[in-house]
Design an enzyme around this catalytic site. Structure first.
Site, mmCIF file in Angstrom:
data_model
loop_
_atom_site.group_PDB
_atom_site.id
_atom_site.type_symbol
_atom_site.label_atom_id
_atom_site.label_comp_id
_atom_site.label_asym_id
_atom_site.label_seq_id
_atom_site.Cartn_x
_atom_site.Cartn_y
_atom_site.Cartn_z
ATOM 1 N N GLY A 6 -31.560 22.963 -26.716
ATOM 2 C CA GLY A 6 -32.012 22.427 -25.433
ATOM 3 C C GLY A 6 -32.668 23.462 -24.560
ATOM 4 C CB CYS A 7 -33.688 26.787 -25.285
ATOM 5 S SG CYS A 7 -34.448 28.303 -24.695
ATOM 6 N N GLY A 8 -36.087 25.905 -23.331
ATOM 7 C CA GLY A 8 -37.530 25.844 -23.201
ATOM 8 C C GLY A 8 -38.254 26.454 -24.388
ATOM 9 C CG PHE A 9 -38.102 30.277 -25.275
ATOM 10 C CD1 PHE A 9 -39.429 30.657 -25.136
ATOM 11 C CD2 PHE A 9 -37.185 30.701 -24.328
ATOM 12 C CE1 PHE A 9 -39.840 31.446 -24.073
ATOM 13 C CE2 PHE A 9 -37.587 31.498 -23.260
ATOM 14 C CZ PHE A 9 -38.917 31.864 -23.126
ATOM 15 C CB THR A 10 -35.875 24.110 -28.325
ATOM 16 O OG1 THR A 10 -34.678 24.572 -27.683
ATOM 17 C CG2 THR A 10 -35.493 23.275 -29.528
#
Length: 180
Positions: free
Chosen positions: A34-38
């Site tokens: 659930g990360c912006g970098f996912t």
């Protein structure tokens, strides 16, 4: 102690060893769903698909230490990554990368590398500003700063490069290709 001396758990709880990867070029990554970098999972899978047959292994260690961005259990995380991004590289049990409970492999990686900054991209500047609010001295430690930090290991087990999450994935790929 070298990188091949460390052990860790499969996502099903079986003990595994880094020695199983001797002679391979490794990219070790702490990840989150659930990360912006996912979306980097897509890039990682493309690199893996293209370079695995030449001796690359990507080792994926989910981590929930940053913003509670990997909240599921090991199987939920794996199902998400396989279904959404089609990952085929090894994914292991969720770990901690910093602090007392950090996986010893990660203690080794962070104590043998330095944080080199996030760069001047929009994402890099945003990460720097965000972390400065949380810890104005964040640049001084080798701790993992966020999800999708990557460590490139050569075939002899030496750490070649640390890539922060904001690193251009084309640069990551190019560094891997130089080692293959």
């Amino acid at each position: 102690m070298g990188i091949y001396d460390f052990k860790f758990n499969s996502r099903k709880g079986e003990e595994l060893s880094m020695s199983d990867y001797k002679g391979k070029v490794l990219l070790i990554v702490n990840t989150a769903t659930g990360c912006g970098f996912t979306p980097q999972y897509e890039d990682l899978q493309k690199i893996y698909g293209d370079l695995h047959d030449r001796g690359l292994e990507i080792l994926d260690f989910p981590c929930n230490q940053f913003g509670n961005q990997a909240p599921g259990d090991n199987e939920e995380i794996h199902t998400f990554c396989k279904g959404r991004f089609g990952i085929s590289f090894p994914q292991f049990a969720k770990i901690e990368v910093n602090g007392e409970a950090a996986l010893p492999l990660y203690k080794y990686l962070t104590s043998n590398t330095t944080f080199e900054g996030f760069g001047n991209s929009k994402a890099g500047l945003a990460m720097s500003a965000f972390l400065k609010i949380k810890d104005w001295n964040y640049k001084k430690s080798g701790d993992i700063k966020w999800n999708f930090t990557k460590f490139l290991i050569d075939r002899e087990g030496s750490i070649v490069k640390r890539f922060e999450p904001t690193a251009d994935m084309a640069d990551v790929r190019s560094a891997i290709e130089r080692l293959l």
